[in-house]
Design an enzyme around this catalytic site. Structure first.
Site, mmCIF file in Angstrom:
data_model
loop_
_atom_site.group_PDB
_atom_site.id
_atom_site.type_symbol
_atom_site.label_atom_id
_atom_site.label_comp_id
_atom_site.label_asym_id
_atom_site.label_seq_id
_atom_site.Cartn_x
_atom_site.Cartn_y
_atom_site.Cartn_z
ATOM 1 N N ARG A 74 88.506 -9.814 63.209
ATOM 2 C CA ARG A 74 87.288 -9.147 62.722
ATOM 3 C C ARG A 74 87.118 -7.857 63.512
ATOM 4 O O ARG A 74 87.861 -7.591 64.457
ATOM 5 C CB ARG A 74 86.045 -10.052 62.769
ATOM 6 C CG ARG A 74 85.963 -11.104 63.822
ATOM 7 C CD ARG A 74 85.880 -10.608 65.218
ATOM 8 N NE ARG A 74 84.828 -9.612 65.382
ATOM 9 C CZ ARG A 74 84.800 -8.715 66.332
ATOM 10 N NH1 ARG A 74 85.783 -8.643 67.230
ATOM 11 N NH2 ARG A 74 83.827 -7.838 66.429
ATOM 12 N N GLY A 75 86.096 -7.073 63.115
ATOM 13 C CA GLY A 75 85.925 -5.753 63.721
ATOM 14 C C GLY A 75 86.550 -4.728 62.777
ATOM 15 O O GLY A 75 87.669 -4.936 62.284
ATOM 16 N N GLN A 116 79.610 -12.927 68.680
ATOM 17 C CA GLN A 116 80.747 -12.068 69.058
ATOM 18 C C GLN A 116 80.566 -11.512 70.478
ATOM 19 O O GLN A 116 81.539 -11.279 71.183
ATOM 20 C CB GLN A 116 80.886 -10.892 68.084
ATOM 21 C CG GLN A 116 81.424 -11.246 66.720
ATOM 22 C CD GLN A 116 80.330 -11.530 65.722
ATOM 23 O OE1 GLN A 116 79.234 -11.960 66.079
ATOM 24 N NE2 GLN A 116 80.604 -11.308 64.460
ATOM 25 N N ASP A 137 80.656 -0.056 61.500
ATOM 26 C CA ASP A 137 81.484 -0.531 60.392
ATOM 27 C C ASP A 137 81.597 0.499 59.279
ATOM 28 O O ASP A 137 82.573 0.529 58.542
ATOM 29 C CB ASP A 137 80.928 -1.843 59.832
ATOM 30 C CG ASP A 137 81.225 -2.956 60.819
ATOM 31 O OD1 ASP A 137 80.429 -3.126 61.764
ATOM 32 O OD2 ASP A 137 82.277 -3.599 60.685
ATOM 33 N N ASN A 166 76.290 -1.401 61.236
ATOM 34 C CA ASN A 166 76.977 -2.153 62.294
ATOM 35 C C ASN A 166 76.391 -3.563 62.302
ATOM 36 O O ASN A 166 75.474 -3.885 61.532
ATOM 37 C CB ASN A 166 76.812 -1.449 63.649
ATOM 38 C CG ASN A 166 77.727 -2.036 64.712
ATOM 39 O OD1 ASN A 166 78.923 -2.242 64.471
ATOM 40 N ND2 ASN A 166 77.198 -2.339 65.889
ATOM 41 N N LYS A 167 76.897 -4.399 63.188
ATOM 42 C CA LYS A 167 76.488 -5.798 63.263
ATOM 43 C C LYS A 167 74.966 -5.960 63.239
ATOM 44 O O LYS A 167 74.251 -5.194 63.883
ATOM 45 C CB LYS A 167 77.070 -6.406 64.541
ATOM 46 C CG LYS A 167 76.783 -7.852 64.805
ATOM 47 C CD LYS A 167 77.087 -8.776 63.646
ATOM 48 C CE LYS A 167 78.507 -8.683 63.137
ATOM 49 N NZ LYS A 167 78.677 -9.324 61.808
HETATM 50 O O1 MRU Z 1 81.415 -9.211 61.558
HETATM 51 P P1 MRU Z 1 82.279 -8.492 62.546
HETATM 52 O O2 MRU Z 1 82.523 -9.270 63.798
HETATM 53 O O3 MRU Z 1 83.556 -7.993 61.917
HETATM 54 O O4 MRU Z 1 81.450 -7.208 62.961
HETATM 55 C C1 MRU Z 1 81.999 -6.302 63.860
HETATM 56 C C2 MRU Z 1 81.083 -5.206 64.239
HETATM 57 O O5 MRU Z 1 79.998 -5.075 63.731
HETATM 58 C C3 MRU Z 1 81.627 -4.181 65.198
HETATM 59 O O6 MRU Z 1 80.595 -3.673 66.003
HETATM 60 C C4 MRU Z 1 82.255 -3.034 64.403
HETATM 61 O O7 MRU Z 1 83.176 -3.524 63.482
HETATM 62 C C5 MRU Z 1 82.899 -2.039 65.278
HETATM 63 S S1 MRU Z 1 84.397 -2.608 65.971
HETATM 64 C C6 MRU Z 1 85.119 -1.375 66.880
#
Ligand code: MRU
Length: 351
Positions: free
Chosen positions: A46-47, A195, A236, A246-247
């Site tokens: 993920r990320g 996370q 994101d 973002n998250k």
């Molecule tokens: O749901 P996830 O764990 O994929 O979400 C990830 C995030 O929101 C990160 O902050 C984002 O992808 C940036 S990663 C460099």
């Protein structure tokens, strides 16, 4: 880095299974595109940048497996794989950016299928290597923001685990640490998937950086107490005006930062900017299963039949953001003017 979140090894895609961290370090060996797609969907990887890299490798892997010498059949099958990858998660634009790079190679007119397969593999490996290189550049650009002795707060995981390696927001911390600065790192646990608590703590400790975890609802109080001097988060998808997905929880953190006059920076590669969107209003927000909210590790934490919501991301409006740290430099306000400059100048660099 002491670990590789993803790599191409012996004609399979090897993925560090993040669902099992921090208790178990184990790897998935994906031998076809469907297992890579499943790893993205189920968040074994993920990320935003990491899922872009995984999708590109999954597409290249599919190429290796298709048995035909007929270019039109190969292209048709590969189009299906690209579409399958693009359906795995909706919010992070890096997934579509990487898939489109692979599609461009696919659609270039080379008639030989074997050559096309080689080109696709080469492009996937380029995306992988470029991502590590870009993250290191981001670290170089951003490290000036981190002063000796400060407290830095981050949310979710925007580290090596969320990229091909090194990380974005955490990359800035690695670069500042490497030049000898010492500071305190706080990480929100980041409900519901943790996370921050599971992944950011794990990777910082692997790299020898001390970290303190807090629950998401503690951030405001720590700011009030003067313990936080800087907030660094990943992204994101960023719209042209600077609105940033973002998250979930990032938006609340940005509001808290504004109120307490704590600089709030978004750290992301240029591939996370979506030039087709003028504002954040049109960013698709992933809705995940509500059991992530109503249960903890499979054990219910709420009464049966309760309603619940689970948007995985939120959008922080650009006025709450102090600046963007990218591989080309730090973009300050006014974002409309300076982001345009960023995209049009090859070596943009502004502090
Ligand atoms: O749901 P996830 O764990 O994929 O979400 C990830 C995030 O929101 C990160 O902050 C984002 O992808 C940036 S990663 C460099």
């Amino acid at each position: 880095m002491k670990f590789k979140p993803i790599e191409w090894k012996n004609d399979c895609v090897r993925i560090l299974d993040q669902r099992k961290l921090p208790h178990e370090v184990s790897y998935l060996e994906c031998r076809d595109a469907s297992s890579v797609a499943k790893a993205i969907k189920t968040m074994a990887i993920r990320g935003a940048p990491a899922i872009g890299v995984a999708a590109a490798m999954g597409i290249a892997l599919a190429g290796e497996r298709i048995r035909t010498y007929r270019p039109e059949i190969f292209r048709r099958e590969m189009e299906k794989v690209c579409n399958q990858m693009a359906k795995t998660r909706p919010t992070a634009v890096n997934l579509f950016w990487a898939t489109n790079r692979m599609k461009r190679i696919l659609n270039e007119s080379v008639l030989d299928v074997k050559k096309k397969k080689d080109q696709l593999k080469k492009e996937a490996l380029n995306i992988y290597r470029e991502d590590i290189d870009i993250n290191q550049k981001i670290g170089e650009m951003g490290r000036v923001l981190v002063q000796e002795g400060v407290g830095v707060l981050t949310h979710c995981n925007a580290g090596a685990l969320a990229t091909a390696g090194y990380g974005t927001a955490l990359g800035v911390l690695y670069a500042a640490w490497a030049e000898g600065k010492r500071f305190q790192i706080y990480v929100d646990e980041t409900r519901p998937q943790l996370q921050g608590a599971r992944l950011t703590t794990w990777e910082l400790l692997q790299e020898g950086l001390p970290v303190t975890v807090i629950t998401d609802n503690m951030a405001g109080w720590l700011m009030k107490k003067g313990k936080i001097h800087l907030v660094l988060v990943g992204a994101d998808r960023i719209a042209l005006n600077g609105d940033t997905a973002n998250k979930i929880g990032t938006y609340s953190l940005a509001i808290l930062s504004k109120y307490h006059h704590v600089p709030f920076y978004v750290v992301a590669p240029i591939s996370t900017f979506d030039l087709t969107l003028t504002s954040g209003a049109d960013i698709p927000i992933e809705e995940r299963e509500i059991k992530e909210v109503t249960c903890f590790q499979g054990i219910p934490t709420t009464p049966k039949g309760v309603g619940a919501l689970n948007p995985a991301f939120d959008v922080t409006p650009h006025p709450l953001i102090r600046g963007f740290v990218t591989e080309k430099g730090i973009v300050q306000k006014p974002f409309n003017k300076n982001l345009k400059k960023l995209f049009s100048t090859p070596n943009f660099r502004e502090a």
